[in-house]
Design an enzyme around this catalytic site. Structure first.
Site, PDB file in Angstrom:
ATOM      1  N   HIS A  93      49.608 -36.289  24.151  1.00  0.00           N
ATOM      2  CA  HIS A  93      50.903 -35.902  23.529  1.00  0.00           C
ATOM      3  C   HIS A  93      51.547 -37.362  23.309  1.00  0.00           C
ATOM      4  CE1 HIS A  93      54.493 -33.596  22.414  1.00  0.00           C
ATOM      5  NE2 HIS A  93      55.247 -34.665  23.139  1.00  0.00           N
TER       6      HIS A  93
ATOM      7  N   ASP B  26      61.500 -23.113  25.296  1.00  0.00           N
ATOM      8  CA  ASP B  26      61.535 -24.684  24.949  1.00  0.00           C
ATOM      9  C   ASP B  26      62.084 -24.566  23.738  1.00  0.00           C
ATOM     10  OD1 ASP B  26      61.379 -27.545  24.841  1.00  0.00           O
ATOM     11  OD2 ASP B  26      59.895 -27.349  23.399  1.00  0.00           O
TER      12      ASP B  26
ATOM     13  N   ARG C 101      69.899 -27.976  22.268  1.00  0.00           N
ATOM     14  CA  ARG C 101      70.176 -29.209  22.349  1.00  0.00           C
ATOM     15  C   ARG C 101      70.277 -29.947  21.054  1.00  0.00           C
ATOM     16  NH1 ARG C 101      64.679 -30.689  25.163  1.00  0.00           N
ATOM     17  NH2 ARG C 101      65.719 -32.837  25.312  1.00  0.00           N
TER      18      ARG C 101
ATOM     19  N   SER D 299      60.547 -30.345  28.791  1.00  0.00           N
ATOM     20  CA  SER D 299      60.279 -30.049  27.466  1.00  0.00           C
ATOM     21  C   SER D 299      58.697 -30.368  26.945  1.00  0.00           C
ATOM     22  CB  SER D 299      61.150 -30.486  26.492  1.00  0.00           C
ATOM     23  OG  SER D 299      60.610 -30.422  25.055  1.00  0.00           O
TER      24      SER D 299
ATOM     25  N   LYS E 256      55.050 -27.701  27.869  1.00  0.00           N
ATOM     26  CA  LYS E 256      54.104 -27.211  26.690  1.00  0.00           C
ATOM     27  C   LYS E 256      52.683 -27.805  27.039  1.00  0.00           C
ATOM     28  CE  LYS E 256      57.246 -28.932  23.792  1.00  0.00           C
ATOM     29  NZ  LYS E 256      58.064 -29.695  22.656  1.00  0.00           N
TER      30      LYS E 256
HETATM   31  N1  URA Z   1      59.874 -33.768  22.100  1.00  0.00           N
HETATM   32  C1  URA Z   1      59.511 -32.618  22.709  1.00  0.00           C
HETATM   33  O1  URA Z   1      58.924 -31.959  22.699  1.00  0.00           O
HETATM   34  N2  URA Z   1      60.978 -32.339  23.700  1.00  0.00           N
HETATM   35  C2  URA Z   1      61.857 -33.121  23.759  1.00  0.00           C
HETATM   36  O2  URA Z   1      62.872 -32.942  24.355  1.00  0.00           O
HETATM   37  C3  URA Z   1      61.938 -34.374  22.788  1.00  0.00           C
HETATM   38  C4  URA Z   1      60.812 -34.837  22.135  1.00  0.00           C
END
Ligand code: URA
Length: 436
Positions: free
Chosen positions: A84, A163, A170, A185, A189
């Site tokens: 990621h 999320d 947010r 967050s 995932k």
């Molecule tokens: N990327 C994400 O997946 N979540 C966040 O809160 C910020 C960047």
């Protein structure tokens, strides 16, 4: 409204700690609509100011994972890996890394997002390939991974619905930039995706979310703690985003550069980062014992053309024309291409990632608002890098635009992104730093 939420908001406001059960209750209440947006937003703002303990961050991540389905990869004869990036400009690493790692023997399901603000998104890039489908059903994804070892897809709505709900709240309540909220967050995932090995590319600099290496380091530590706490082999790499990664910024232009890199060409910094992340994945997943062995294997898979053939399989499996991998001229191209040149002599002191991203956004390569269409053909190709010595008339960048007027506007923005110094300037590439 839930009266039960008020004491929890109050406690966080005063710097207190919530139990895992309380955090789970808040999230469940929000998703079940017994806790309204304004109470959740108020608690999120308290978290932004007061932070979360390690235990709270883990509990938050766990509650997010439990809000939806999770993927299980039992029965595969390959180690499962995931990667990621926290978001950058010109970051097309996943398009190179995924087929390369699949060819090396890993199972790699990369769930990616769309562009966010000035940062590009892998899904938008891949959709520059005509017919390429990024929305696969979970069963389809599983079958593809069993067959060819990899998939490049959108985040499944069945995984971590919390999320999606929290992120949109947010986004509009100035509660994005909190390390525990970003970490939970991202990691929720990754954990729901089910891979045993996770490598995180945490970017810092003007084109990133975290502008300083210190902030990136803090986020990297939080991400690694969550991954390890959940029993996954996790490592983070800090990489600079002061100037764009590689040269291309814009969807089809980036796909083309990724394919060139996979075939052994492409910019050196893009291959270096791909190799760095790939080496950690290889070692952590047991596909190599040393960094040297990992690098040798990955480089050989690139040089033999095997990784390119794996990419062709992937493009074909997801509905695109596999010939595009070897013949990127089949990708969409912009009608106007203009070279922007230096008007003085000097050393490039700045090729600001944020400014270059803004110029690409202005051309239509990204979105100004949720749901806007993106133009796959337009973008910027950076020709001058920090530290280069330029004579007057030397190229700074190419603008790929829909019209002359669009190119004029992008050129004006690009000129602000570059600055020249009268003396030599060191190259911007900082060494990678590893956390975990
Ligand atoms: N990327 C994400 O997946 N979540 C966040 O809160 C910020 C960047």
């Amino acid at each position: 409204m839930s009266a039960g939420a008020v004491p929890l908001i109050e406690r966080k406001k005063n710097g207190g700690e919530l139990t895992g059960e309380e955090i789970g209750g808040l999230l469940a209440g929000y998703l079940g609509k017994t806790i309204p947006d304004y109470q959740m937003a108020s608690w999120l703002m308290a978290v932004c100011w007061r932070g979360m303990t390690e235990g709270e961050t883990l509990a938050m991540t766990r509650a997010m994972v439990e809000s939806g389905a999770t993927l299980e990869w039992g029965g595969l004869d390959r180690p499962t890996v995931d990667k990621h990036s926290t978001g950058g400009v010109g970051d097309k690493t996943s398009i190179v890394l995924v087929p390369l790692m699949a060819e090396a023997g890993a199972a790699f399901v990369k769930m990616s997002g769309r562009g966010l603000g000035h940062t590009g998104g892998t899904l938008d890039k891949l959709e520059a390939i005509a017919g390429f489908r990024t929305a696969l059903e979970l069963d389809e994804m599983r079958a593809q991974v069993r067959r060819i070892g990899c998939a490049l897809v959108g985040q499944s709505p069945e995984l971590v619905p919390a999320d999606g709900a929290l992120y949109s709240l947010r986004d509009v309540t100035a509660t994005v930039d909190s390390v525990p909220l970003i970490a939970s967050s991202i990691m929720s995932k990754k954990l729901a995706g089910g891979a045993s090995t996770i490598v995180l590319d945490v970017k810092w600099g003007s084109g990133a979310f975290m502008t300083t290496p210190e902030a990136a380091r803090e986020l990297a530590r939080a991400l690694v703690r969550i991954g390890e706490g959940a029993g996954r082999r996790t490592r983070a790499v800090l990489s600079s985003m002061r100037e764009p990664l590689g040269r291309a910024v814009g969807n089809a232009l980036e796909v083309r550069e990724a394919f060139e890199t996979l075939a052994g060409g492409g910019p050196a910094d893009l291959w270096a980062l791909t190799l760095e992340l790939g080496t950690h994945l290889m070692i952590l997943s047991g596909l190599a014992s040393t960094a040297e062995e990992a690098e040798t294997k990955l480089t050989a898979l690139r040089d033999s053309g095997a990784a390119t053939r794996r990419m062709e399989l992937l493009v074909e499996a997801q509905g695109g024309d596999p010939r595009v991998v070897a013949r990127p001229e089949l990708l969409p191209a912009a009608p106007v291409v203009r070279t922007v040149v230096a008007d003085a002599e000097g050393w490039v002191a700045e090729a600001d990632a944020r400014g270059i991203a803004d110029a690409a956004l202005q051309l239509g390569a990204g979105r100004r608002q949720k749901g806007d269409p993106v133009d796959p053909a337009v973008g910027i190709v950076v020709r001058a890098r920090v530290g280069d010595r330029l004579a007057p008339g030397a190229p700074l960048a190419e603008v790929h635009a829909r019209s002359g007027a669009a190119a004029d506007a992008a050129e004006a923005r690009l000129r602000q992104a570059f600055s020249l110094a009268p003396e030599a300037v060191p190259a911007a590439g900082a060494p990678y730093e590893t956390v975990g």
